[in-house]
Design an enzyme around this catalytic site. Structure first.
Site, PDB file in Angstrom:
ATOM      1  N   ALA A  86       0.847  -1.198   0.000  1.00  0.00           N
ATOM      2  CA  ALA A  86       0.000   0.000   0.000  1.00  0.00           C
ATOM      3  C   ALA A  86       0.878   1.243   0.000  1.00  0.00           C
ATOM      4  CB  ALA A  86      -0.922   0.019   1.213  1.00  0.00           C
TER       5      ALA A  86
ATOM      6  N   GLU B 198      -1.855 -12.356  -4.612  1.00  0.00           N
ATOM      7  CA  GLU B 198      -3.279 -12.370  -4.905  1.00  0.00           C
ATOM      8  C   GLU B 198      -3.767 -10.937  -4.871  1.00  0.00           C
ATOM      9  OE1 GLU B 198      -2.144 -16.266  -3.698  1.00  0.00           O
ATOM     10  OE2 GLU B 198      -2.130 -14.510  -2.399  1.00  0.00           O
TER      11      GLU B 198
ATOM     12  N   ASN C 131      -9.919  -4.915  -8.126  1.00  0.00           N
ATOM     13  CA  ASN C 131      -8.833  -3.941  -8.067  1.00  0.00           C
ATOM     14  C   ASN C 131      -8.078  -3.909  -9.403  1.00  0.00           C
ATOM     15  OD1 ASN C 131      -6.749  -2.222  -7.427  1.00  0.00           O
ATOM     16  ND2 ASN C 131      -6.338  -3.152  -5.435  1.00  0.00           N
TER      17      ASN C 131
ATOM     18  N   TYR D 229       0.628  -4.663 -11.719  1.00  0.00           N
ATOM     19  CA  TYR D 229       1.329  -5.944 -11.662  1.00  0.00           C
ATOM     20  C   TYR D 229       1.627  -6.472 -13.068  1.00  0.00           C
ATOM     21  CZ  TYR D 229      -0.437  -5.739  -6.853  1.00  0.00           C
ATOM     22  OH  TYR D 229      -0.754  -5.352  -5.571  1.00  0.00           O
TER      23      TYR D 229
END
Length: 142
Positions: free
Chosen positions: A65, A98, A103, A110
């Protein structure tokens, strides 16, 4: 990350996720022998973090985050890339994670790093039952 960093980390966690990890969960994570973390700081202020586990031949990312004021500046990418460098340094064959199916911004990040979807984990998130997309980055170990 140490217990001294927990207040700053929790502020980011609570602002980043609808169902944030609890302080107790972070404290437990810090006690796991294979658990590691990196912090991102700007002018001495913690603005991001990543938690991951060192497994036999791979690294599994558990949480990442960035503070809302510092998003879209490459900090999340840098944290993930640092984990990938650690994986390469250790001779790991892949990095896994994961991500919530909803999202899409994280999935895009990613994928831009090289992660590919490997499957769906139905009902993975216990807080609301949302599915997770499993992703992996395969590393050349030659």
């Amino acid at each position: 990350m140490t217990t001294a960093d927990l207040d700053a980390v929790m502020a980011i966690e609570k602002a980043s996720f609808a169902y944030p990890w609890s302080p107790r969960f972070f404290l437990q994570e810090l006690q796991v022998e294979c658990a590691r973390s990196f912090l991102a700081e700007v002018n001495g202020r913690i603005v991001g973090y990543i938690l991951f586990w060192l497994l036999a031949d791979e690294i599994d990312i558990h949480n990442v985050a960035v503070h809302s004021e510092f998003r879209r500046r490459g900090i999340g990418r840098l944290l993930i890339e640092q984990v990938v460098l650690e994986a390469r340094r250790r001779g790991s064959t892949r990095v896994t994670l994961e991500v919530r199916r909803s999202n899409l911004a994280a999935q895009k990040l990613y994928e831009s790093i090289g992660f590919i979807p490997t499957g769906v984990r139905k009902g993975y998130y216990s807080d609301d039952g949302e599915d997770a997309l499993a992703m992996a980055l395969k590393l050349n170990t030659a």
